[in-house]
Write a protein that holds these residues in place. Structure first.
Motif, PDB file in Angstrom:
ATOM      1  N   PHE A 163       0.668  -1.297   0.163  1.00 39.63           N
ATOM      2  CA  PHE A 163       0.037   0.058  -0.083  1.00 39.63           C
ATOM      3  C   PHE A 163       0.814   1.287   0.080  1.00 39.63           C
ATOM      4  O   PHE A 163       0.311   2.559  -0.221  1.00 39.63           O
ATOM      5  CB  PHE A 163      -0.747  -0.032   1.245  1.00 39.63           C
ATOM      6  CG  PHE A 163      -1.939  -1.104   1.150  1.00 39.63           C
ATOM      7  CD1 PHE A 163      -3.070  -1.180   0.331  1.00 39.63           C
ATOM      8  CD2 PHE A 163      -1.584  -2.319   1.839  1.00 39.63           C
ATOM      9  CE1 PHE A 163      -4.050  -2.327   0.413  1.00 39.63           C
ATOM     10  CE2 PHE A 163      -2.444  -3.289   1.645  1.00 39.63           C
ATOM     11  CZ  PHE A 163      -3.606  -3.448   1.049  1.00 39.63           C
ATOM     12  N   ASP A 164       2.033   1.178   0.219  1.00 41.62           N
ATOM     13  CA  ASP A 164       3.101   2.348   0.049  1.00 41.62           C
ATOM     14  C   ASP A 164       3.352   2.332  -1.484  1.00 41.62           C
ATOM     15  O   ASP A 164       4.277   2.007  -2.066  1.00 41.62           O
ATOM     16  CB  ASP A 164       4.283   1.947   0.751  1.00 41.62           C
ATOM     17  CG  ASP A 164       5.322   3.215   0.570  1.00 41.62           C
ATOM     18  OD1 ASP A 164       4.859   4.113   0.132  1.00 41.62           O
ATOM     19  OD2 ASP A 164       6.415   3.130   1.211  1.00 41.62           O
ATOM     20  N   ILE A 165       2.169   2.813  -2.180  1.00 44.16           N
ATOM     21  CA  ILE A 165       2.373   2.734  -3.735  1.00 44.16           C
ATOM     22  C   ILE A 165       3.541   3.730  -4.607  1.00 44.16           C
ATOM     23  O   ILE A 165       3.632   3.610  -5.579  1.00 44.16           O
ATOM     24  CB  ILE A 165       1.100   3.054  -4.316  1.00 44.16           C
ATOM     25  CG1 ILE A 165       0.593   4.427  -4.185  1.00 44.16           C
ATOM     26  CG2 ILE A 165       0.272   1.925  -4.264  1.00 44.16           C
ATOM     27  CD1 ILE A 165      -0.691   4.786  -4.583  1.00 44.16           C
ATOM     28  N   SER A 166       4.220   4.456  -3.715  1.00 37.02           N
ATOM     29  CA  SER A 166       5.220   5.525  -4.205  1.00 37.02           C
ATOM     30  C   SER A 166       6.460   4.943  -4.276  1.00 37.02           C
ATOM     31  O   SER A 166       7.437   5.273  -4.824  1.00 37.02           O
ATOM     32  CB  SER A 166       5.161   6.908  -3.429  1.00 37.02           C
ATOM     33  OG  SER A 166       5.336   6.358  -1.773  1.00 37.02           O
ATOM     34  N   SER A 167       6.665   3.669  -3.740  1.00 35.71           N
ATOM     35  CA  SER A 167       7.758   2.944  -3.431  1.00 35.71           C
ATOM     36  C   SER A 167       7.673   1.600  -3.921  1.00 35.71           C
ATOM     37  O   SER A 167       6.707   0.799  -4.050  1.00 35.71           O
ATOM     38  CB  SER A 167       8.139   2.963  -2.051  1.00 35.71           C
ATOM     39  OG  SER A 167       8.307   4.229  -1.703  1.00 35.71           O
ATOM     40  N   ARG A 168       8.963   0.836  -4.503  1.00 33.35           N
ATOM     41  CA  ARG A 168       9.026  -0.311  -4.868  1.00 33.35           C
ATOM     42  C   ARG A 168       8.901  -1.428  -3.614  1.00 33.35           C
ATOM     43  O   ARG A 168       9.084  -1.056  -2.350  1.00 33.35           O
ATOM     44  CB  ARG A 168      10.540  -0.671  -5.598  1.00 33.35           C
ATOM     45  CG  ARG A 168      10.590   0.315  -6.752  1.00 33.35           C
ATOM     46  CD  ARG A 168       9.722  -0.403  -7.822  1.00 33.35           C
ATOM     47  NE  ARG A 168       9.772   0.664  -8.989  1.00 33.35           N
ATOM     48  CZ  ARG A 168       9.173   1.460  -9.553  1.00 33.35           C
ATOM     49  NH1 ARG A 168       8.044   1.807  -8.514  1.00 33.35           N
ATOM     50  NH2 ARG A 168       9.252   2.083 -10.640  1.00 33.35           N
ATOM     51  N   MET A 169       8.539  -2.499  -3.621  1.00 30.35           N
ATOM     52  CA  MET A 169       8.477  -3.336  -2.444  1.00 30.35           C
ATOM     53  C   MET A 169       9.796  -4.172  -2.417  1.00 30.35           C
ATOM     54  O   MET A 169       9.870  -5.223  -1.265  1.00 30.35           O
ATOM     55  CB  MET A 169       7.399  -4.235  -2.729  1.00 30.35           C
ATOM     56  CG  MET A 169       6.057  -3.702  -3.050  1.00 30.35           C
ATOM     57  SD  MET A 169       4.683  -4.747  -3.390  1.00 30.35           S
ATOM     58  CE  MET A 169       5.051  -5.387  -4.840  1.00 30.35           C
ATOM     59  N   ASN A 170      10.917  -4.131  -3.222  1.00 37.33           N
ATOM     60  CA  ASN A 170      12.068  -5.026  -2.864  1.00 37.33           C
ATOM     61  C   ASN A 170      11.916  -6.263  -3.025  1.00 37.33           C
ATOM     62  O   ASN A 170      12.468  -6.931  -2.323  1.00 37.33           O
ATOM     63  CB  ASN A 170      12.603  -4.369  -1.489  1.00 37.33           C
ATOM     64  CG  ASN A 170      13.079  -2.930  -1.625  1.00 37.33           C
ATOM     65  OD1 ASN A 170      13.843  -2.450  -2.517  1.00 37.33           O
ATOM     66  ND2 ASN A 170      12.968  -2.561  -0.427  1.00 37.33           N
ATOM     67  N   LEU A 171      11.036  -6.709  -4.228  1.00 39.72           N
ATOM     68  CA  LEU A 171      10.766  -8.142  -4.431  1.00 39.72           C
ATOM     69  C   LEU A 171      12.047  -8.863  -4.833  1.00 39.72           C
ATOM     70  O   LEU A 171      12.214  -9.921  -4.584  1.00 39.72           O
ATOM     71  CB  LEU A 171       9.547  -8.356  -5.206  1.00 39.72           C
ATOM     72  CG  LEU A 171       8.009  -7.655  -4.697  1.00 39.72           C
ATOM     73  CD1 LEU A 171       7.047  -8.128  -5.709  1.00 39.72           C
ATOM     74  CD2 LEU A 171       7.867  -8.270  -3.231  1.00 39.72           C
ATOM     75  N   ARG A 172      12.642  -8.092  -5.517  1.00 40.22           N
ATOM     76  CA  ARG A 172      14.034  -8.712  -6.004  1.00 40.22           C
ATOM     77  C   ARG A 172      14.920  -9.251  -4.825  1.00 40.22           C
ATOM     78  O   ARG A 172      15.524 -10.332  -5.023  1.00 40.22           O
ATOM     79  CB  ARG A 172      14.894  -7.749  -6.794  1.00 40.22           C
ATOM     80  CG  ARG A 172      16.107  -8.297  -7.320  1.00 40.22           C
ATOM     81  CD  ARG A 172      16.701  -7.144  -8.298  1.00 40.22           C
ATOM     82  NE  ARG A 172      18.275  -7.290  -8.388  1.00 40.22           N
ATOM     83  CZ  ARG A 172      19.012  -6.739  -9.457  1.00 40.22           C
ATOM     84  NH1 ARG A 172      18.201  -5.991 -10.461  1.00 40.22           N
ATOM     85  NH2 ARG A 172      20.159  -7.027  -9.490  1.00 40.22           N
ATOM     86  N   SER A 173      14.959  -8.603  -3.909  1.00 43.75           N
ATOM     87  CA  SER A 173      16.075  -9.074  -2.848  1.00 43.75           C
ATOM     88  C   SER A 173      15.245 -10.427  -2.149  1.00 43.75           C
ATOM     89  O   SER A 173      15.977 -11.028  -1.452  1.00 43.75           O
ATOM     90  CB  SER A 173      16.038  -8.063  -1.656  1.00 43.75           C
ATOM     91  OG  SER A 173      14.443  -7.908  -1.185  1.00 43.75           O
TER      92      SER A 173
END
Length: 563
Positions: free
Chosen positions: A538-548
């Protein structure tokens, strides 16, 4: 010999004069991709001028054209003129791109039969081999099952139930249930390609899909040697195309008709783009993704982000890349999120007509991809879905009942859109994710400070209902097969269990009693381990760092972002 070859190239009027009244005509086309729309429109013009051929039955692999073009244009003219002698009925898997065809069916003006796209594509292949029909488990427990009390095997109106020209039968083999799909063998095939040489060899080099054109041509030829008519963009010298580029060999083609360029578009938006046909490759697809993202609301973005997390968890579970399918609407936006998170090389998307990889297009362009890594035939693509060769699918939904059955095609008061490829994909995907808004209609929802807020509105339409209008996914069949099924909304996440739906996650800011339970027509079980949805969604202005989350788990041999 020269005269015989020369006769292959004719004008539409000469060709259509040979089509008999009452013929069965099969047509290629996945929306506008591979659609011989010129042939269809000219055939109708010929009927209006001469009164023949009439009482035709059409068999579509999907839909030939899009709104206002091809099938839809002809259906509109039939509806508005009131002259219904041209067409008696149609077998059509999807009318979402032909609302006028839907009206003809829904108002009982023509016979209407609806099978899934993959069923139709593979049915053409079976007929081409001289077999009696298609034997499959696809359709069991849903509206295509002959035991369905309302639609009795895809019979969509009273005319179809009376004539039963396209039949579905229940068959038992070694104690297991299957469905046998049967329909009339086509007398005439309308197909499309890019180029024909002087012998009638058809290549598809500038097309965005291959679909089922070879099977459709073969289906018309088996036993009674029907007529195959090909629409092409250009005609070239004999044997000037590489042999491997030929999709339909010349001896299978009776007539070739060169169409104007304006009726030979790759998709609804592109007349020709080399990256759609695989003749060029665009390594940086961010611009295309951002263009698609313009139509995405914050609520839809949140749902797509949660679906991306589900796929990320599967990547870490399997330790490898995933092969997936994304449905129309919100599911397509999942690819945007995956690209934003730098995971596009870990997820290979597939589209029903045959594309692998690249970026799947939406709207009137649905069915093709920009920069695909491979393009295969549609029956082969659906083998990947039906055979559970893909790892997961993200699909939309309109209604869900207490057992977890899903309607994705029809709401009372609207028109039938048909099942599309949904039943095959939903049955075959071992990990199935339904992604959509919790309610339909106008809803005042907004996201602020990492939380979701819902204001009541009178026009909200409940989607979690006691009885769905059309069953296109069977929860009981999914449980038999051991599928992992998840339902993702902006307010909460549900899992399918043997006892129906289980609420496992709730969004931050959501009141369960008011915003979830109070907006369902039935009681739903709540997990003893109920969790809050990841606040990062829900922090839609930021990436979720799924790559990590993935990089330490997935095989090191898989490159990220081309590294």
């Amino acid at each position: 010999m020269y005269d015989m070859m020369e006769r292959k190239f004719a004008n539409p009027e000469e060709v259509f004069a040979d089509i008999k009244d009452g013929s069965v005509i099969a047509s290629s086309g996945f929306n506008r991709a591979m659609a011989p729309e010129y042939l269809l429109e000219k055939l109708y013009d010929h009927y209006r001028e001469t009164g023949h051929p009439k009482h035709l039955f059409f068999e579509f692999e999907t839909t030939t054209g899009m709104p206002g073009i091809g099938t839809d244009k002809v259906a509109k003219q039939i509806y508005e003129s009131g002259d219904t002698e041209f067409i008696d009925g149609m077998l059509i898997p999807f009318t979402g791109f032909s609302p006028w065809s839907a009206k003809l069916i829904q108002e009982n003006i023509v016979e209407g039969y609806m099978w899934a796209i993959g069923v139709a594509a593979n049915w053409f292949r079976e007929v081409a081999a001289g077999r009696p029909g298609l034997l499959t488990k696809v359709g069991l427990g849903i509206f295509m099952d002959p035991r369905d009390p309302d639609f009795q095997g895809g019979l969509m109106n009273e005319r179809a139930r009376s004539r039963r020209r396209a039949n579905v039968s229940l068959v038992h083999i070694d104690g297991e249930e299957y469905l046998l799909y049967r329909a009339p063998q086509p007398d005439v095939a309308f197909i499309r390609g890019t180029t024909s040489d002087e012998q009638g060899n058809i290549s598809v080099e500038e097309e965005g899909a291959v679909t089922s054109v070879l099977s459709i041509a073969q289906a018309a030829k088996v036993r009674h040697r029907g007529t195959v008519i090909a629409q092409v963009k250009r005609i070239t010298k004999c044997c000037s195309r590489p042999a491997k580029s030929i999709e339909v060999p010349g001896p299978l083609v009776d007539y070739v008709i060169k169409a104007p360029r304006e009726v030979q578009w790759q998709t609804g938006s592109y007349e020709y783009h080399p990256a759609i046909s695989g003749e060029d490759y665009i390594p940086d697809l961010n611009e295309i993704l951002m263009e698609s993202a313009k139509n995405m609301s914050p609520i839809e973005y949140v749902i797509a982000r949660r679906a991306a997390i589900e796929l990320t968890d599967l990547m870490t579970k399997y330790g490898r890349t995933l092969v997936i399918n994304l449905g129309i609407g919100i599911p397509v936006y999942t690819s945007i999120v995956l690209n934003q998170e730098g995971l596009q090389n870990y997820v290979i998307g597939t589209v029903e007509p045959g594309a692998w990889g690249g970026v799947s297009l939406a709207g009137n362009d649905f069915g093709v991809a920009i920069s695909p890594s491979a393009l295969i035939r549609m029956p082969d693509q659906f083998a990947n879905y039906e055979g559970s060769i893909i790892d997961a699918a993200v699909l939309g939904f309109m209604q869900v009942d207490p057992a977890g059955n899903v309607n994705a095609s029809y709401l009372p008061g609207s028109v039938f859109t048909g099942p599309g490829g949904f039943p095959v994909i939903a049955r075959g995907a071992p990990n199935l994710i339904f992604a959509g808004r919790f309610t339909a209609g106008k809803t005042d929802e907004y996201i602020r400070d990492g939380r979701i807020f819902v204001n009541r509105t009178d026009s909200e339409k409940i989607k979690f209902v006691r009885k769905i209008a059309l069953k296109v996914f069977s929860a009981s069949e999914a449980m038999k097969q051991g599928q992992n099924v998840t339902y993702i909304t902006e307010r909460g996440v549900f899992r399918l269990t043997s006892d129906g739906l289980l609420l496992t996650e709730v969004a931050p800011g959501i009141d369960i009693d008011r915003d979830i339970l109070g907006m369902m027509e039935y009681e739903v079980r709540i997990s003893d381990d109920l969790r809050e949805m990841d606040p990062a969604i829900f922090d839609i202005s930021s990436r979720m760092n799924l790559r990590s989350r993935v990089i330490s788990e997935v095989t090191e041999n898989v490159p990220i972002n081309g590294e």
